[in-house]
Design an enzyme around this catalytic site. Sequence first.
Site, short mmCIF file in Angstrom:
data_model
loop_
_atom_site.label_atom_id
_atom_site.label_comp_id
_atom_site.label_asym_id
_atom_site.label_seq_id
_atom_site.Cartn_x
_atom_site.Cartn_y
_atom_site.Cartn_z
N ASP A 100 0.84 -1.20 0.00
CA ASP A 100 0.00 0.00 0.00
C ASP A 100 0.88 1.25 0.00
OD1 ASP A 100 0.90 -0.12 2.61
OD2 ASP A 100 -1.04 0.35 3.51
N SER A 101 2.21 1.05 0.02
CA SER A 101 3.14 2.16 -0.21
C SER A 101 2.91 2.75 -1.60
CB SER A 101 4.59 1.70 -0.07
OG SER A 101 4.83 0.54 -0.85
N LYS A 105 -0.98 -9.40 3.17
CA LYS A 105 -0.26 -8.90 4.35
C LYS A 105 -1.14 -7.89 5.06
CE LYS A 105 3.29 -5.82 4.05
NZ LYS A 105 2.72 -4.70 4.82
N GLU A 150 -1.24 -5.28 8.81
CA GLU A 150 -0.45 -4.68 9.88
C GLU A 150 -1.11 -4.91 11.24
OE1 GLU A 150 0.25 -0.54 8.99
OE2 GLU A 150 1.08 -1.00 7.01
N GLU A 173 9.27 -3.71 10.83
CA GLU A 173 9.68 -2.42 10.25
C GLU A 173 10.07 -1.42 11.33
OE1 GLU A 173 6.92 -0.76 7.42
OE2 GLU A 173 8.02 1.15 7.31
O1 KIV Z 1 3.56 -1.11 1.68
C1 KIV Z 1 4.76 -1.43 1.76
O2 KIV Z 1 5.59 -1.12 0.91
C2 KIV Z 1 5.18 -2.16 2.95
C3 KIV Z 1 6.66 -2.35 3.14
C4 KIV Z 1 7.23 -1.11 3.69
C5 KIV Z 1 6.94 -3.52 3.98
O3 KIV Z 1 4.37 -2.56 3.73
#
Ligand code: KIV
Length: 253
Positions: free
Chosen positions: A25-26, A93, A95, A162
């Site tokens: 989600d980056s 994934k 969080e 992280e």
């Molecule tokens: O969204 C992302 O790029 C991430 C990484 C920083 C692990 O979650």
Amino acid sequence: MVTAYDEPGGRLASAAGVDIILVGDSVGNTVMGQENTLQVTIDDMVHHIRAVATAQPNSHIVGDMPWLSYHVELADSVRNAGALIRAGAHSVKLEGGRNREATVRAIINAEIPVMGHIGLTPQSVLAMGGFKVQGKTKSAADVLLEDALALQEAGVFAVVIEGVPEEVGSLVTAALEIPTIGIGAGAGTDGQVLVWHDLLGLGNRTPAKFVRQYVDLNAVITGALGQFVSDVRGGTFPAANEMYPTPATFNEG
Ligand code: KIV
């Protein structure tokens, strides 16, 4: 592991032998130019995962669940995880630690593998009061360790750690049987992940301390585009070999 957001990203990461592609989600920061990841929606993630999956990479594709796609109802969380799988991800994934245990179990119960993510969790930026290194005291590190163990117990197949001191990355890794993947978590984790735009020098701000930038693509691309502008303005593009020749039949009517 490296992030990617589109077909070229999936293709190039696979060609380079990357084990895991994270459609993160980056994308909110790197591609959409936003301050944080909170604007990213499940539809945005589906769009980008589909693009990466089109490359049919020889890498495992993890689809990141965006903020609020797994924080409300369990049934919605499972459906949202399913949408990422249907777009081409092989796992998802999310969080959080113990607070996400029930969600992790529900998604795994729907036969979807889950990767955890603890430490500096960017979706918690408002609650954390900024992007701050986590686990800086013994008690904070113990909380992270408990979170990691709870995620392992819930069934995640790996955990991203992280933004923690090097020692905390090593401590959590030593305590877990599943692999850890670090970003700003030191050299003691089992794997490492970097964000595409950071690694390749495509970002628009000073990279964080933990980033190793392998190439300055901002400079490479600006140079190439500048050359194109100059060739067009100078009349040297296109050249004869870059045009379709006029066919002999052209004047025949
Ligand atoms: O969204 C992302 O790029 C991430 C990484 C920083 C692990 O979650």
